[in-house]
Design a protein around this motif. Structure first.
Motif, PDB file in Angstrom:
ATOM      1  N   TRP A  76      -9.832   7.087   4.124  1.00  0.00           N
ATOM      2  CA  TRP A  76      -9.657   7.470   5.328  1.00  0.00           C
ATOM      3  C   TRP A  76      -9.413   6.002   6.179  1.00  0.00           C
ATOM      4  O   TRP A  76     -10.252   4.979   5.867  1.00  0.00           O
ATOM      5  CB  TRP A  76     -10.611   7.994   6.185  1.00  0.00           C
ATOM      6  N   THR A  77      -8.384   5.808   6.920  1.00  0.00           N
ATOM      7  CA  THR A  77      -8.047   4.662   7.959  1.00  0.00           C
ATOM      8  C   THR A  77      -8.786   5.088   9.212  1.00  0.00           C
ATOM      9  O   THR A  77      -8.002   5.654   9.990  1.00  0.00           O
ATOM     10  CB  THR A  77      -6.948   4.091   7.796  1.00  0.00           C
ATOM     11  N   ARG A  86      -4.623   0.604   4.930  1.00  0.00           N
ATOM     12  CA  ARG A  86      -4.167   1.745   4.439  1.00  0.00           C
ATOM     13  C   ARG A  86      -3.854   2.129   2.927  1.00  0.00           C
ATOM     14  O   ARG A  86      -3.171   1.443   2.609  1.00  0.00           O
ATOM     15  CB  ARG A  86      -2.884   2.360   5.266  1.00  0.00           C
ATOM     16  N   GLY A  87      -3.958   3.259   2.759  1.00  0.00           N
ATOM     17  CA  GLY A  87      -3.593   3.520   1.387  1.00  0.00           C
ATOM     18  C   GLY A  87      -3.983   2.791  -0.053  1.00  0.00           C
ATOM     19  O   GLY A  87      -5.105   2.545   0.093  1.00  0.00           O
ATOM     20  N   ASP A 157      -8.244  14.800   6.198  1.00  0.00           N
ATOM     21  CA  ASP A 157      -7.203  13.960   5.376  1.00  0.00           C
ATOM     22  C   ASP A 157      -5.810  13.752   6.022  1.00  0.00           C
ATOM     23  O   ASP A 157      -5.089  12.836   5.917  1.00  0.00           O
ATOM     24  CB  ASP A 157      -7.232  14.268   4.069  1.00  0.00           C
ATOM     25  N   HIS A 159      -4.850  13.339   8.826  1.00  0.00           N
ATOM     26  CA  HIS A 159      -4.753  12.632  10.020  1.00  0.00           C
ATOM     27  C   HIS A 159      -5.148  11.010   9.379  1.00  0.00           C
ATOM     28  O   HIS A 159      -4.398  10.088   9.761  1.00  0.00           O
ATOM     29  CB  HIS A 159      -5.518  12.850  10.984  1.00  0.00           C
ATOM     30  N   HIS A 162      -3.873   7.988   4.441  1.00  0.00           N
ATOM     31  CA  HIS A 162      -2.388   7.540   4.334  1.00  0.00           C
ATOM     32  C   HIS A 162      -2.201   7.310   2.999  1.00  0.00           C
ATOM     33  O   HIS A 162      -2.893   6.535   2.229  1.00  0.00           O
ATOM     34  CB  HIS A 162      -2.395   6.382   5.171  1.00  0.00           C
ATOM     35  N   ASP A 164       0.128   5.085   1.652  1.00  0.00           N
ATOM     36  CA  ASP A 164       1.123   3.936   1.706  1.00  0.00           C
ATOM     37  C   ASP A 164       0.917   3.152   0.318  1.00  0.00           C
ATOM     38  O   ASP A 164      -0.428   2.933  -0.045  1.00  0.00           O
ATOM     39  CB  ASP A 164       0.657   3.012   2.792  1.00  0.00           C
ATOM     40  N   SER A 168       3.991  10.356  -0.326  1.00  0.00           N
ATOM     41  CA  SER A 168       2.985  11.346  -0.041  1.00  0.00           C
ATOM     42  C   SER A 168       1.752  10.995  -0.985  1.00  0.00           C
ATOM     43  O   SER A 168       1.657  10.345  -1.838  1.00  0.00           O
ATOM     44  CB  SER A 168       3.662  12.522  -0.496  1.00  0.00           C
ATOM     45  N   ARG A 169       0.678  11.999  -0.457  1.00  0.00           N
ATOM     46  CA  ARG A 169      -0.584  11.817  -1.120  1.00  0.00           C
ATOM     47  C   ARG A 169      -0.344  12.431  -2.677  1.00  0.00           C
ATOM     48  O   ARG A 169      -0.990  12.024  -3.747  1.00  0.00           O
ATOM     49  CB  ARG A 169      -1.461  12.541  -0.498  1.00  0.00           C
TER      50      ARG A 169
END
Ligand SMILES: [Fe+2]
Ligand SMILES: [Fe+2]
Length: 301
Positions: A76-77, A86-87, A157, A159, A162, A164, A168-169
């Motif tokens: 999570w960020t 992120r990601g 998740d 929210h 991410h 990136d 998409s996940r």
């Protein structure tokens, strides 16, 4: 010293969630049983890099080796974290933190457990999920999410996790699965494996969830045959917050989560007990029982 001379134990835990003071206190009490013990940490240590570092550093100072697989909470960020990556960039940062601490990650060579119960290759995995564990009656991710929004059971998740630079996940998940298959295929054929992933590799553990729609955020069908393919001695996972042992096709699945204080306070077992994976304890588990045995309330994390 030979394998037989050593007395080490391969132990496991997950879902430490040390943002809760009571759970941080549990980590402070965690100790190995012997000087040769390894500890598998199957994700959801905490939400901030500082907390993740504290927990892994604390454990790495006590165990011969600590092996970590990320949970969704690490990825999570979160607004309360000063690290805003992120990601993939966040994951790679966490891998760097682990390397500083000497903690083994899914990006490192798979270590071989040579103590009793071995030799076994121990593989921490990072696979994510792809919404393929759909609720009954739903054919697509969109239908599944619409259903989940209707019941109000939607993973956080959506929210904070991410993907990136992936779109998409589920795209990130597919890339991780492909890369991990390549890595697992390189393990020498004579070695059994212990696979460590935040999510179960097969869907059966999610059948006891109190909210079955939460299964969408709990794994991928792409790994449904991995417990048969990779000579698996034990599959270690968490995330469901339903600690138990199940058997599928003769393979042991170990859910090793601590969970939240409001969850572990209701259990009869003392919280924070490390699960022994190897050598296997005589009489452990429900060998041969149907996967649904040990039905419990569903966790939703
Ligand atoms: Fe968790
Ligand atoms: Fe989780």
């Amino acid at each position: 010293m030979t394998t037989a001379d050593r007395q080490g134990r391969l132990l496991a835990i997950s879902d430490l969630h040390i943002g809760y003071a009571e759970n941080r206190a549990l980590v402070e009490q965690m100790r190995p049983e012997t000087d040769d013990d390894w500890l598998l940490v199957a994700g959801d240590v905490a939400e901030t890099v500082a907390d993740i570092r504290w927990a892994l550093e604390t454990l790495a100072s006590r165990f011969r080796k600590v092996i970590w697989a990320p949970g969704n909470h690490e990825l999570w960020t979160h607004p309360k974290d000063t690290v805003t990556l992120r990601g993939v960039a966040r994951y790679e940062h966490l891998v760097e933190v682990c390397r500083e601490l000497g903690v083994t990650t899914p990006e490192d060579p798979y270590p071989v457990w040579e103590c009793p119960g071995g030799p076994v290759a121990v593989a921490p995995l990072f696979l994510l999920y792809d919404y393929s564990f759909l609720p009954a009656g739903c054919a697509t991710k969109e239908e599944g999410l619409t259903y989940a929004h209707g019941t109000g059971v939607v993973c956080t998740d959506e929210h904070f996790l991410h993907p990136d630079p992936y779109p998409s996940r589920e795209d990130w998940c597919r890339a991780r699965v492909a890369e991990t298959e390549r890595r697992l295929a390189e393990i020498p054929a004579e070695l059994p494996t212990v696979l460590v992933n935040h999510y179960p590799l097969d869907r059966h553990p999610t059948e006891v969830l109190w909210y079955p729609e939460f299964a969408m955020w709990c794994g991928t069908r792409l790994t449904a045959d991995w417990h048969r393919t990779y000579r698996v001695a034990a599959m270690v996972y968490g995330h469901l917050h339903i600690p138990r042992t199940t058997w599928l096709d003769g393979v042991r699945f170990e859910e090793v989560s601590v969970g939240y204080p409001r969850e572990w306070r209701k259990r009869s077992e003392p919280p924070g007990k490390l699960r022994r994976i190897l050598p296997m304890e005589v009489g452990s588990g429900d060998r041969g029982a149907a996967p649904g045995v040990g039905r419990g309330r569903g966790g939703t994390r």
